[in-house]
Design a protein around this motif. Structure first.
Motif, PDB file in Angstrom:
ATOM      1  N   PRO A 132      21.963  42.919  43.398  1.00  0.00           N
ATOM      2  CA  PRO A 132      22.194  43.697  44.615  1.00  0.00           C
ATOM      3  C   PRO A 132      23.673  44.044  44.799  1.00  0.00           C
ATOM      4  O   PRO A 132      24.543  43.188  44.686  1.00  0.00           O
ATOM      5  N   LEU A 133      23.953  45.312  45.064  1.00  0.00           N
ATOM      6  CA  LEU A 133      25.331  45.798  45.159  1.00  0.00           C
ATOM      7  C   LEU A 133      26.121  45.083  46.246  1.00  0.00           C
ATOM      8  O   LEU A 133      27.326  44.861  46.110  1.00  0.00           O
ATOM      9  N   ILE A 134      25.444  44.678  47.312  1.00  0.00           N
ATOM     10  CA  ILE A 134      26.143  43.996  48.396  1.00  0.00           C
ATOM     11  C   ILE A 134      26.788  42.705  47.922  1.00  0.00           C
ATOM     12  O   ILE A 134      27.852  42.310  48.393  1.00  0.00           O
ATOM     13  N   ASP A 135      26.154  42.020  46.939  1.00  0.00           N
ATOM     14  CA  ASP A 135      26.740  40.791  46.392  1.00  0.00           C
ATOM     15  C   ASP A 135      27.984  41.104  45.567  1.00  0.00           C
ATOM     16  O   ASP A 135      28.993  40.406  45.646  1.00  0.00           O
ATOM     17  N   ILE A 136      27.922  42.159  44.777  1.00  0.00           N
ATOM     18  CA  ILE A 136      29.042  42.553  43.936  1.00  0.00           C
ATOM     19  C   ILE A 136      30.223  43.025  44.777  1.00  0.00           C
ATOM     20  O   ILE A 136      31.379  42.877  44.384  1.00  0.00           O
ATOM     21  N   LEU A 137      29.924  43.573  45.966  1.00  0.00           N
ATOM     22  CA  LEU A 137      30.973  44.156  46.798  1.00  0.00           C
ATOM     23  C   LEU A 137      31.548  43.197  47.835  1.00  0.00           C
ATOM     24  O   LEU A 137      32.297  43.625  48.717  1.00  0.00           O
ATOM     25  N   GLN A 138      31.195  41.929  47.758  1.00  0.00           N
ATOM     26  CA  GLN A 138      31.850  40.952  48.622  1.00  0.00           C
ATOM     27  C   GLN A 138      33.340  40.906  48.260  1.00  0.00           C
ATOM     28  O   GLN A 138      33.698  40.961  47.079  1.00  0.00           O
ATOM     29  N   PRO A 139      34.242  40.815  49.252  1.00  0.00           N
ATOM     30  CA  PRO A 139      35.684  40.850  48.970  1.00  0.00           C
ATOM     31  C   PRO A 139      36.132  39.873  47.878  1.00  0.00           C
ATOM     32  O   PRO A 139      36.934  40.235  47.013  1.00  0.00           O
ATOM     33  N   GLU A 140      35.590  38.666  47.893  1.00  0.00           N
ATOM     34  CA  GLU A 140      36.017  37.682  46.905  1.00  0.00           C
ATOM     35  C   GLU A 140      35.564  38.078  45.499  1.00  0.00           C
ATOM     36  O   GLU A 140      36.304  37.911  44.513  1.00  0.00           O
ATOM     37  N   ALA A 141      34.347  38.638  45.404  1.00  0.00           N
ATOM     38  CA  ALA A 141      33.830  39.082  44.107  1.00  0.00           C
ATOM     39  C   ALA A 141      34.659  40.254  43.576  1.00  0.00           C
ATOM     40  O   ALA A 141      34.975  40.321  42.384  1.00  0.00           O
ATOM     41  N   LEU A 142      35.024  41.173  44.465  1.00  0.00           N
ATOM     42  CA  LEU A 142      35.861  42.301  44.069  1.00  0.00           C
ATOM     43  C   LEU A 142      37.232  41.818  43.605  1.00  0.00           C
ATOM     44  O   LEU A 142      37.766  42.298  42.592  1.00  0.00           O
ATOM     45  N   LYS A 143      37.790  40.891  44.354  1.00  0.00           N
ATOM     46  CA  LYS A 143      39.109  40.345  44.010  1.00  0.00           C
ATOM     47  C   LYS A 143      39.091  39.719  42.615  1.00  0.00           C
ATOM     48  O   LYS A 143      39.982  39.974  41.791  1.00  0.00           O
ATOM     49  N   ASN A 144      38.072  38.915  42.343  1.00  0.00           N
ATOM     50  CA  ASN A 144      37.965  38.262  41.034  1.00  0.00           C
ATOM     51  C   ASN A 144      37.793  39.283  39.913  1.00  0.00           C
ATOM     52  O   ASN A 144      38.339  39.114  38.814  1.00  0.00           O
ATOM     53  N   ASN A 145      37.031  40.325  40.209  1.00  0.00           N
ATOM     54  CA  ASN A 145      36.820  41.394  39.233  1.00  0.00           C
ATOM     55  C   ASN A 145      38.146  42.078  38.880  1.00  0.00           C
ATOM     56  O   ASN A 145      38.466  42.305  37.710  1.00  0.00           O
ATOM     57  N   ILE A 146      38.948  42.377  39.897  1.00  0.00           N
ATOM     58  CA  ILE A 146      40.233  43.051  39.682  1.00  0.00           C
ATOM     59  C   ILE A 146      41.204  42.124  38.950  1.00  0.00           C
ATOM     60  O   ILE A 146      41.960  42.564  38.069  1.00  0.00           O
ATOM     61  N   ILE A 147      41.182  40.848  39.286  1.00  0.00           N
ATOM     62  CA  ILE A 147      42.052  39.883  38.599  1.00  0.00           C
ATOM     63  C   ILE A 147      41.746  39.849  37.110  1.00  0.00           C
ATOM     64  O   ILE A 147      42.649  39.799  36.263  1.00  0.00           O
ATOM     65  N   ASP A 148      40.444  39.899  36.771  1.00  0.00           N
ATOM     66  CA  ASP A 148      40.059  39.924  35.356  1.00  0.00           C
ATOM     67  C   ASP A 148      40.611  41.172  34.654  1.00  0.00           C
ATOM     68  O   ASP A 148      41.040  41.105  33.495  1.00  0.00           O
ATOM     69  N   ILE A 149      40.604  42.295  35.384  1.00  0.00           N
ATOM     70  CA  ILE A 149      41.133  43.540  34.818  1.00  0.00           C
ATOM     71  C   ILE A 149      42.643  43.421  34.583  1.00  0.00           C
ATOM     72  O   ILE A 149      43.168  43.843  33.545  1.00  0.00           O
ATOM     73  N   THR A 150      43.356  42.834  35.552  1.00  0.00           N
ATOM     74  CA  THR A 150      44.820  42.689  35.411  1.00  0.00           C
ATOM     75  C   THR A 150      45.167  41.796  34.225  1.00  0.00           C
ATOM     76  O   THR A 150      46.152  42.040  33.525  1.00  0.00           O
ATOM     77  N   LYS A 151      44.366  40.768  33.991  1.00  0.00           N
ATOM     78  CA  LYS A 151      44.629  39.862  32.864  1.00  0.00           C
ATOM     79  C   LYS A 151      44.557  40.614  31.536  1.00  0.00           C
ATOM     80  O   LYS A 151      45.365  40.381  30.625  1.00  0.00           O
ATOM     81  N   LEU A 152      43.580  41.524  31.444  1.00  0.00           N
ATOM     82  CA  LEU A 152      43.445  42.317  30.225  1.00  0.00           C
ATOM     83  C   LEU A 152      44.633  43.271  30.070  1.00  0.00           C
ATOM     84  O   LEU A 152      45.167  43.451  28.974  1.00  0.00           O
ATOM     85  N   MET A 153      45.055  43.871  31.183  1.00  0.00           N
ATOM     86  CA  MET A 153      46.143  44.840  31.133  1.00  0.00           C
ATOM     87  C   MET A 153      47.491  44.189  30.839  1.00  0.00           C
ATOM     88  O   MET A 153      48.366  44.814  30.230  1.00  0.00           O
ATOM     89  N   LEU A 154      47.660  42.955  31.260  1.00  0.00           N
ATOM     90  CA  LEU A 154      48.933  42.269  31.032  1.00  0.00           C
ATOM     91  C   LEU A 154      49.220  42.048  29.551  1.00  0.00           C
ATOM     92  O   LEU A 154      50.374  41.854  29.157  1.00  0.00           O
ATOM     93  N   SER A 155      48.163  42.095  28.756  1.00  0.00           N
ATOM     94  CA  SER A 155      48.350  41.933  27.308  1.00  0.00           C
ATOM     95  C   SER A 155      48.482  43.280  26.610  1.00  0.00           C
ATOM     96  O   SER A 155      48.550  43.358  25.388  1.00  0.00           O
ATOM     97  N   GLY A 156      48.535  44.368  27.405  1.00  0.00           N
ATOM     98  CA  GLY A 156      48.641  45.708  26.843  1.00  0.00           C
ATOM     99  C   GLY A 156      50.064  46.201  26.752  1.00  0.00           C
ATOM    100  O   GLY A 156      51.027  45.413  26.756  1.00  0.00           O
ATOM    101  N   ASP A 157      50.221  47.524  26.715  1.00  0.00           N
ATOM    102  CA  ASP A 157      51.556  48.118  26.592  1.00  0.00           C
ATOM    103  C   ASP A 157      52.271  48.139  27.941  1.00  0.00           C
ATOM    104  O   ASP A 157      51.758  47.638  28.941  1.00  0.00           O
ATOM    105  N   LYS A 158      53.456  48.726  27.949  1.00  0.00           N
ATOM    106  CA  LYS A 158      54.295  48.736  29.149  1.00  0.00           C
ATOM    107  C   LYS A 158      53.595  49.418  30.324  1.00  0.00           C
ATOM    108  O   LYS A 158      53.661  48.947  31.467  1.00  0.00           O
TER     109      LYS A 158
END
Length: 303
Positions: A132-158
């Motif tokens: 259910p989308l409402i579960d995915i869109l909880q603020p904490e779930a969104l925050k964790n999702n974005i943190i995972d994205i930042t971790k991947l980007m930190l190992s990328g280029d400038k």
């Protein structure tokens, strides 16, 4: 809450092939039989989305026509969601579409996977798209999702590292929480039949999600927004046709009445409003039967 899903392939050289199942509880008595496939295939010959009510199961399904190189081996994929009586099919409309589009990605190479390999992929797809989308869109779930994205980007280029830093700042400013708030506003507007307001909220939430690099979520919200914009037009057309059916019934024009109710049923399917679809379909069937009997009686009377 949905209990699982399945995927059926329509190959070019045979009737169908079951690619795999995923059940949240691990096991299930459910299976796609020949008879069940025939019912699904028949329903999907007329509509992209379908709700099938069985004795012990409710199946909300979507057929996706394949494109590109896959067409050489198969024409389409049917993805189905096993639902409880309490689940509202319309809430999963965009999710089903996104899930099957994700399966079509060339990198997954699903047509060359064993059933065990495919079911491992399907499990990931289920949790990414069909929960259910409402579960995915909880603020904490969104925050964790974005943190995972930042971790991947930190190992990328400038450039990617700079984007990661910007995302961290946006999280600190609670930008992700706007998605949850806008989604709740949209859902509330839908319940109040304020479709224009709902569409604006969905589309704004999609914009925020896109800015936060939540691309799958952004696509889902945009699809909901686009669909919400279409609802008033479809609803108005259905209302006109139902009134046409009622007027025909008053004038004992049973043929026009049953054909009009049939059209109203078809529009209700497009709106993913299956209670209305069933109501108008049953009225159409009853009036069609009555019309045929009436015609037969008249022919016998004057023969």
């Amino acid at each position: 809450m949905p209990t699982g899903c399945f995927v059926v392939l329509l190959p070019t050289d045979s009737d169908y092939k079951i690619l795999g199942y995923y059940f949240k509880e691990g096991k299930s008595r459910f299976e796609i039989t020949n008879d069940l496939f025939l019912r699904l295939n028949l329903d999907h010959s007329k509509n992209d989305y379908n709700l099938l009510k069985l004795k012990e199961d409710r199946i909300f399904s979507y057929i996706h026509k394949l494109k590109g190189k896959l067409v050489r081996r198969a024409s389409a994929i049917i993805i189905g969601l096993l639902m409880s009586e309490e689940d509202k099919p319309e809430k999963f409309r965009s999710s089903l579409k996104e899930a099957v589009e994700a399966l079509e990605m060339p990198s997954l190479n699903i047509l060359n996977k064993t059933q065990e390999e495919f079911e491992s992929i399907l499990k990931d797809i289920y949790f990414e798209h069909l929960e259910p989308l409402i579960d995915i869109l909880q603020p904490e779930a969104l925050k964790n999702n974005i943190i995972d994205i930042t971790k991947l980007m930190l190992s990328g280029d400038k450039k990617e590292r700079k984007i990661a830093q910007q995302l961290v700042e946006k999280i600190e400013n609670d930008e992700h929480a706007k998605i949850s708030d806008l989604y709740k506003t949209a859902e509330s507007a839908i319940k109040s039949l304020e479709y224009e307001k709902a569409a604006k909220s969905y589309l704004k939430a999609a914009e925020v999600a896109k800015e936060l690099y939540l691309t799958d979520i952004a696509a889902s919200l945009k699809e909901k927004g686009d669909f919400s914009q279409q609802i008033p037009e479809f609803s108005k057309e259905r209302e006109r046709i139902v009134q046409e059916a009622r007027n025909a019934l008053r004038n004992e024009d049973f043929h026009t009445a049953y054909t009009s109710y049939r059209k109203a049923s078809e529009i209700s399917k497009k709106l993913v409003q299956f209670d209305k679809e069933e109501e108008f379909r049953l009225k159409s069937k009853a009036l069609e039967d009555f019309y045929k009997i009436d015609q037969k009686y008249k022919q016998e009377k004057f023969s």
